[in-house]
Write an enzyme that holds these catalytic residues in place. Structure first.
Site, PDB file in Angstrom:
ATOM      1  N   LYS A   4       0.831  -1.217   0.000  1.00 43.45           N
ATOM      2  CA  LYS A   4       0.000   0.000   0.000  1.00 43.45           C
ATOM      3  C   LYS A   4       0.862   1.263   0.000  1.00 43.45           C
ATOM      4  O   LYS A   4       0.636   2.186  -0.778  1.00 43.45           O
ATOM      5  CB  LYS A   4      -0.939   0.042   1.226  1.00 43.45           C
ATOM      6  CG  LYS A   4      -1.824  -1.186   1.375  1.00 43.45           C
ATOM      7  CD  LYS A   4      -2.777  -1.056   2.558  1.00 43.45           C
ATOM      8  CE  LYS A   4      -2.120  -0.945   3.912  1.00 43.45           C
ATOM      9  NZ  LYS A   4      -1.368  -2.152   4.348  1.00 43.45           N
TER      10      LYS A   4
ATOM     11  N   ARG B 154      -8.815   1.375   9.907  1.00 41.00           N
ATOM     12  CA  ARG B 154      -8.249   0.063  10.255  1.00 41.00           C
ATOM     13  C   ARG B 154      -9.251  -0.794  11.014  1.00 41.00           C
ATOM     14  O   ARG B 154      -8.964  -1.919  11.352  1.00 41.00           O
ATOM     15  CB  ARG B 154      -7.100   0.289  11.209  1.00 41.00           C
ATOM     16  CG  ARG B 154      -5.661   0.263  10.852  1.00 41.00           C
ATOM     17  CD  ARG B 154      -4.899  -0.534  10.124  1.00 41.00           C
ATOM     18  NE  ARG B 154      -3.544  -0.800  10.504  1.00 41.00           N
ATOM     19  CZ  ARG B 154      -2.476  -0.173  10.027  1.00 41.00           C
ATOM     20  NH1 ARG B 154      -2.592   0.863   9.255  1.00 41.00           N
ATOM     21  NH2 ARG B 154      -1.281  -0.594  10.351  1.00 41.00           N
TER      22      ARG B 154
ATOM     23  N   ARG C  28      12.040  -5.213   4.221  1.00 42.02           N
ATOM     24  CA  ARG C  28      11.757  -3.778   4.042  1.00 42.02           C
ATOM     25  C   ARG C  28      12.783  -2.904   4.764  1.00 42.02           C
ATOM     26  O   ARG C  28      13.178  -3.168   5.889  1.00 42.02           O
ATOM     27  CB  ARG C  28      10.357  -3.459   4.583  1.00 42.02           C
ATOM     28  CG  ARG C  28      10.040  -1.965   4.523  1.00 42.02           C
ATOM     29  CD  ARG C  28       8.591  -1.692   4.570  1.00 42.02           C
ATOM     30  NE  ARG C  28       7.971  -1.994   5.844  1.00 42.02           N
ATOM     31  CZ  ARG C  28       6.659  -1.887   6.060  1.00 42.02           C
ATOM     32  NH1 ARG C  28       5.859  -1.507   5.097  1.00 42.02           N
ATOM     33  NH2 ARG C  28       6.158  -2.180   7.245  1.00 42.02           N
TER      34      ARG C  28
ATOM     35  N   ARG D  16      12.251  -0.782  10.215  1.00 40.59           N
ATOM     36  CA  ARG D  16      11.248  -0.347  11.196  1.00 40.59           C
ATOM     37  C   ARG D  16      11.263  -1.273  12.404  1.00 40.59           C
ATOM     38  O   ARG D  16      11.393  -2.472  12.266  1.00 40.59           O
ATOM     39  CB  ARG D  16       9.854  -0.361  10.551  1.00 40.59           C
ATOM     40  CG  ARG D  16       9.478   0.956   9.918  1.00 40.59           C
ATOM     41  CD  ARG D  16       8.218   0.880   9.121  1.00 40.59           C
ATOM     42  NE  ARG D  16       7.077   0.275   9.809  1.00 40.59           N
ATOM     43  CZ  ARG D  16       5.854   0.233   9.307  1.00 40.59           C
ATOM     44  NH1 ARG D  16       5.613   0.753   8.121  1.00 40.59           N
ATOM     45  NH2 ARG D  16       4.873  -0.319   9.969  1.00 40.59           N
TER      46      ARG D  16
ATOM     47  N   ARG E 142       0.751  -8.073  14.142  1.00 41.22           N
ATOM     48  CA  ARG E 142       0.094  -7.138  13.202  1.00 41.22           C
ATOM     49  C   ARG E 142      -0.859  -7.884  12.266  1.00 41.22           C
ATOM     50  O   ARG E 142      -1.915  -7.396  11.922  1.00 41.22           O
ATOM     51  CB  ARG E 142       1.165  -6.366  12.409  1.00 41.22           C
ATOM     52  CG  ARG E 142       1.821  -5.279  13.274  1.00 41.22           C
ATOM     53  CD  ARG E 142       3.164  -4.862  12.742  1.00 41.22           C
ATOM     54  NE  ARG E 142       3.086  -4.191  11.465  1.00 41.22           N
ATOM     55  CZ  ARG E 142       4.110  -4.095  10.604  1.00 41.22           C
ATOM     56  NH1 ARG E 142       5.272  -4.633  10.905  1.00 41.22           N
ATOM     57  NH2 ARG E 142       3.969  -3.450   9.482  1.00 41.22           N
TER      58      ARG E 142
HETATM   59  P1  AMP Z   1       1.571   1.112   9.201  1.00 39.08           P
HETATM   60  O1  AMP Z   1       2.679   2.056   8.860  1.00 39.08           O
HETATM   61  O2  AMP Z   1       0.302   1.406   8.472  1.00 39.08           O
HETATM   62  O3  AMP Z   1       1.996  -0.329   9.078  1.00 39.08           O
HETATM   63  O4  AMP Z   1       1.240   1.348  10.749  1.00 39.08           O
HETATM   64  C1  AMP Z   1       2.209   1.138  11.745  1.00 39.08           C
HETATM   65  C2  AMP Z   1       1.532   1.111  13.112  1.00 39.08           C
HETATM   66  O5  AMP Z   1       0.917   2.388  13.357  1.00 39.08           O
HETATM   67  C3  AMP Z   1       0.397   0.108  13.263  1.00 39.08           C
HETATM   68  O6  AMP Z   1       0.857  -1.193  13.596  1.00 39.08           O
HETATM   69  C4  AMP Z   1      -0.411   0.746  14.383  1.00 39.08           C
HETATM   70  O7  AMP Z   1       0.206   0.549  15.627  1.00 39.08           O
HETATM   71  C5  AMP Z   1      -0.312   2.231  14.043  1.00 39.08           C
HETATM   72  N1  AMP Z   1      -1.413   2.659  13.141  1.00 39.08           N
HETATM   73  C6  AMP Z   1      -1.311   3.073  11.855  1.00 39.08           C
HETATM   74  N2  AMP Z   1      -2.506   3.381  11.352  1.00 39.08           N
HETATM   75  C7  AMP Z   1      -3.402   3.149  12.334  1.00 39.08           C
HETATM   76  C8  AMP Z   1      -4.810   3.252  12.423  1.00 39.08           C
HETATM   77  N3  AMP Z   1      -5.567   3.639  11.386  1.00 39.08           N
HETATM   78  N4  AMP Z   1      -5.394   2.942  13.618  1.00 39.08           N
HETATM   79  C9  AMP Z   1      -4.676   2.556  14.665  1.00 39.08           C
HETATM   80  N5  AMP Z   1      -3.347   2.408  14.648  1.00 39.08           N
HETATM   81  C10 AMP Z   1      -2.701   2.697  13.497  1.00 39.08           C
END
Ligand code: AMP
Length: 218
Positions: A13, A88, A127, A160, A171
């Site tokens: 994404k 989410r 990554r 990360r 996750r």
């Molecule tokens: P991502 O970069 O989208 O993989 O997000 C990394 C982390 O940020 C996730 O594992 C969550 O802990 C937090 N996070 C990102 N987007 C959301 C969301 N919409 N709602 C809640 N937590 C989020």
């Protein structure tokens, strides 16, 4: 164009959002990236979010939805935006619907990147990201041009913290439990489109271009 990108961690994404953002001049709104910046700056939101993020849990809805509402109120979203990683869960989707009504805009597509766990895990473990501009790389699929440095700003790439095996597993569980109900929520709308997330960066991008063309979006 107003897009929501949906799919498991490692579905591609963020990578596609970065490409589309450049090609169509619309902001890429990644809640994960906004939260990582808040953690880095040690803001109160960042300090609260860090514990959840380190475990791969969702940051509370009220924090994230407020953050997105504020971001959508900024001028650069006027002609379009790409939401990556939000909503989410169903509660966030409802809060987003309410916000979109307030600002009087409609989503054009919810793009669901259907991706196998094998592909996603390979992508996540390889990554590497630029901590400065947020660009994603991959040790095998998309290595940087210069040794472990960002092509754009030459900052040293990092892995990360949540891209470790244990957190990745959680996750995925969180995605299964909380995010997959959104497939039902959005598949009832006329703007839900499923794309094969197992394709490589260029293949996936080509599919998206074909879709936009078929829908007369240029
Ligand atoms: P991502 O970069 O989208 O993989 O997000 C990394 C982390 O940020 C996730 O594992 C969550 O802990 C937090 N996070 C990102 N987007 C959301 C969301 N919409 N709602 C809640 N937590 C989020």
């Amino acid at each position: 164009m107003r897009l929501i990108l949906l799919g498991p961690p490692g579905a591609g994404k963020g990578t596609q959002a970065a490409v589309l953002s450049k090609d169509y001049s619309m902001p890429h709104i990644s809640t994960g990236q906004i939260l990582r910046e808040a953690v880095e700056k040690k803001t109160s939101t960042g300090n609260t979010a860090k514990g959840f993020m380190d475990k791969g849990e969702l940051v509370p809805d009220e924090i994230v939805s407020k953050m997105v509402a504020e971001r959508l109120a900024e001028k650069d979203t006027k002609n379009g935006f790409i939401l990556d990683g939000f909503p989410r869960n169903k509660n966030q989707a409802i809060q987003l619907d309410e916000q979109l009504k307030i600002i009087n805009v409609k989503i054009d597509f919810v793009l669901y990147f259907k991706t196998s766990e094998t592909t996603a895990i390979k992508r996540l473990t390889g990554r590497r990201v630029c901590p400065k501009c947020g660009l994603n790389y991959h040790t095998v699929n998309r290595p940087p041009k210069h040794d472990n440095a960002c092509d754009m700003c030459r900052t040293l790439l990092i892995q990360r913290l949540d891209d470790n095996e244990e957190t990745i597993r959680n996750r995925f569980k969180v995605y299964q439990d909380q995010t997959t109900p959104l497939l039902d929520y959005y598949s009832q709308t006329g703007y839900f489109k499923e794309i094969c997330g197992d394709l490589g960066v260029n293949g996936l991008n080509k599919k998206l271009e074909e879709l936009f063309k078929a829908e007369h979006i240029t």
